[in-house]
Design a protein around this motif. Structure first.
Motif, PDB file in Angstrom:
ATOM      1  N   ALA A 150       0.831  -1.202   0.000  1.00 55.85           N
ATOM      2  CA  ALA A 150       0.000   0.000   0.000  1.00 55.85           C
ATOM      3  C   ALA A 150       0.866   1.253   0.000  1.00 55.85           C
ATOM      4  O   ALA A 150       0.560   2.248  -0.677  1.00 55.85           O
ATOM      5  CB  ALA A 150      -0.926  -0.012   1.225  1.00 55.85           C
ATOM      6  N   GLN A 151       1.953   1.220   0.741  1.00 55.76           N
ATOM      7  CA  GLN A 151       2.854   2.369   0.790  1.00 55.76           C
ATOM      8  C   GLN A 151       3.617   2.541  -0.525  1.00 55.76           C
ATOM      9  O   GLN A 151       3.868   3.660  -0.960  1.00 55.76           O
ATOM     10  CB  GLN A 151       3.828   2.219   1.960  1.00 55.76           C
ATOM     11  CG  GLN A 151       3.154   2.340   3.317  1.00 55.76           C
ATOM     12  CD  GLN A 151       4.110   2.095   4.469  1.00 55.76           C
ATOM     13  OE1 GLN A 151       4.957   1.201   4.406  1.00 55.76           O
ATOM     14  NE2 GLN A 151       3.976   2.881   5.523  1.00 55.76           N
ATOM     15  N   LEU A 152       3.990   1.437  -1.137  1.00 52.86           N
ATOM     16  CA  LEU A 152       4.679   1.511  -2.429  1.00 52.86           C
ATOM     17  C   LEU A 152       3.753   2.031  -3.522  1.00 52.86           C
ATOM     18  O   LEU A 152       4.164   2.785  -4.399  1.00 52.86           O
ATOM     19  CB  LEU A 152       5.208   0.129  -2.815  1.00 52.86           C
ATOM     20  CG  LEU A 152       6.471  -0.350  -2.087  1.00 52.86           C
ATOM     21  CD1 LEU A 152       6.697  -1.837  -2.343  1.00 52.86           C
ATOM     22  CD2 LEU A 152       7.691   0.459  -2.539  1.00 52.86           C
ATOM     23  N   ALA A 153       2.491   1.631  -3.443  1.00 51.18           N
ATOM     24  CA  ALA A 153       1.543   2.026  -4.485  1.00 51.18           C
ATOM     25  C   ALA A 153       0.986   3.430  -4.278  1.00 51.18           C
ATOM     26  O   ALA A 153       0.754   4.157  -5.240  1.00 51.18           O
ATOM     27  CB  ALA A 153       0.389   1.024  -4.538  1.00 51.18           C
ATOM     28  N   GLY A 154       0.764   3.824  -3.029  1.00 46.67           N
ATOM     29  CA  GLY A 154       0.095   5.085  -2.767  1.00 46.67           C
ATOM     30  C   GLY A 154       0.899   6.124  -2.028  1.00 46.67           C
ATOM     31  O   GLY A 154       0.401   7.210  -1.742  1.00 46.67           O
ATOM     32  N   GLY A 155       2.137   5.818  -1.671  1.00 48.53           N
ATOM     33  CA  GLY A 155       2.937   6.763  -0.918  1.00 48.53           C
ATOM     34  C   GLY A 155       2.845   6.507   0.578  1.00 48.53           C
ATOM     35  O   GLY A 155       1.950   5.808   1.057  1.00 48.53           O
ATOM     36  N   VAL A 156       3.763   7.074   1.326  1.00 46.40           N
ATOM     37  CA  VAL A 156       3.818   6.891   2.773  1.00 46.40           C
ATOM     38  C   VAL A 156       3.043   8.011   3.458  1.00 46.40           C
ATOM     39  O   VAL A 156       3.349   9.190   3.269  1.00 46.40           O
ATOM     40  CB  VAL A 156       5.272   6.893   3.279  1.00 46.40           C
ATOM     41  CG1 VAL A 156       5.310   6.749   4.800  1.00 46.40           C
ATOM     42  CG2 VAL A 156       6.062   5.761   2.624  1.00 46.40           C
ATOM     43  N   LYS A 157       2.053   7.658   4.225  1.00 49.01           N
ATOM     44  CA  LYS A 157       1.255   8.636   4.947  1.00 49.01           C
ATOM     45  C   LYS A 157       1.804   8.775   6.365  1.00 49.01           C
ATOM     46  O   LYS A 157       1.812   7.823   7.144  1.00 49.01           O
ATOM     47  CB  LYS A 157      -0.205   8.207   4.990  1.00 49.01           C
ATOM     48  CG  LYS A 157      -1.124   9.214   5.680  1.00 49.01           C
ATOM     49  CD  LYS A 157      -2.575   8.774   5.617  1.00 49.01           C
ATOM     50  CE  LYS A 157      -3.104   8.858   4.202  1.00 49.01           C
ATOM     51  NZ  LYS A 157      -4.556   8.590   4.134  1.00 49.01           N
ATOM     52  N   LEU A 158       2.251   9.960   6.693  1.00 46.12           N
ATOM     53  CA  LEU A 158       2.793  10.195   8.030  1.00 46.12           C
ATOM     54  C   LEU A 158       1.676  10.461   9.030  1.00 46.12           C
ATOM     55  O   LEU A 158       0.703  11.142   8.705  1.00 46.12           O
ATOM     56  CB  LEU A 158       3.752  11.393   8.010  1.00 46.12           C
ATOM     57  CG  LEU A 158       4.998  11.264   7.129  1.00 46.12           C
ATOM     58  CD1 LEU A 158       5.805  12.553   7.187  1.00 46.12           C
ATOM     59  CD2 LEU A 158       5.850  10.088   7.566  1.00 46.12           C
TER      60      LEU A 158
END
Length: 306
Positions: free
Chosen positions: A277-285
């Motif tokens: 999910a982080q690879l596909a959509g970016g890292v949400k802080l």
């Protein structure tokens, strides 16, 4: 047993020691969710924009395809319908069904715990009012998440894994006073101890090793992608550093875990989905993360001047 409140915010507040230990694990040889981990919706925060992989990886691994990364598919509710899942393989029990063949619901729930009036004495509660309605929630980690909507005596949230569910309830044991019972539903509810086949132990342990390899590969890809963003890079490292210890805490009580590694396998599979999910959509802080890091750095500099 307590479980971290969210796969995506697991251990971001860990100390500097965890940070440097994880930093050393960045190499593809030694690198090791968080499910993001367990289970409150991810707070809104800043997002690192996804980018195309810089280099081609071996096929079959998350993040290996050319172009935008495709998120791995979350386990279906069908993997838990009609089965009896037990907490730690031998404790409380839960069964799921579909209302009219559509909405997921709890068909049966039995909680095991300690008596309120006599500490240390076991109690069991057959929860009435079945079925219990489940309300869909956003996990922020690629998993299907539900919240119990009609059990005020013991509210909890669950993530659907492959043939199992991961439950959290804010780390608080439930007190069901009319039944004189205190029970904690937090943990992995999955295959009962009696259903483990000794002949499949080696196969299960081998599956875990393969999934661990994917986690290492995906973590390195995620780290490399965010290597120029100090804030996001630090968060990714801290999150990964906390996964192994969090998994150990959740799984240490699961029946026959040393022989089969069942609990660790399920949580590691979920970690793969979270990384995907982080690879596909970016890292949400997490909300407030940047401010916390800035405050810690400022405090460190002030201490160094003394």
């Amino acid at each position: 047993m307590s479980i971290a409140p969210s796969w995506t915010i697991l251990s971001w507040a860990a100390g500097a020691a965890a940070f440097f230990c994880a930093a050393a694990a960045v190499s593809p040889v030694s690198a090791q969710l968080a499910l993001p981990g367990a289970v409150e919706p991810t707070p809104e925060g800043s997002v690192a924009s996804p980018a195309r992989p810089k280099k081609k990886l071996s096929s079959g691994e998350i993040g290996s395809a050319r172009g935008p990364v495709v998120m791995p598919k979350a386990p279906s509710e069908d993997t838990i319908i009609g089965k009896t899942l037990k907490l730690d393989g031998n404790g409380s029990a839960i069964e799921f069904s579909r209302a009219g063949g559509a909405d997921l619901q709890i068909a049966k729930l039995t909680l095991s715990g300690d008596r309120l009036s006599r500490s240390g004495e076991e109690c069991r509660v057959e929860v009435s009012g079945m079925p219990l309605k489940l309300t869909p929630r956003d996990s922020g980690a690629g998993l299907r998440r539900y919240q119990v909507a009609s059990f005020p005596a013991c509210p909890f949230t669950l993530d659907v894994l492959d043939g199992a569910v991961l439950v959290t309830n804010d780390g608080k044991a439930c007190e069901i006073k009319e039944a004189d019972c205190r029970a904690d539903p937090s943990g992995l509810w999955g295959t009962p101890e009696s259903d483990f086949d000794p002949k499949k132990a080696e196969e299960m342990l081998g599956s875990r090793a393969a999934v661990e390899k994917t986690v290492r590969s995906d973590f390195k890809a995620l780290y490399d992608r965010n290597s120029k963003d100090k804030l996001v890079r630090g968060f990714v490292v801290k999150e990964q550093a906390g996964f192994s210890s969090w998994r150990e805490e959740v799984c240490r009580s699961y029946a026959k875990e040393s022989d089969f590694g069942y609990c660790a396998l399920r949580l590691t599979e979920a970690r793969v989905i979270a990384l995907g999910a982080q690879l596909a959509g970016g890292v949400k802080l997490p909300e407030g993360y940047a401010e916390t890091v800035a405050a810690e750095e400022s405090a460190g500099k002030a201490k160094g001047k003394k």
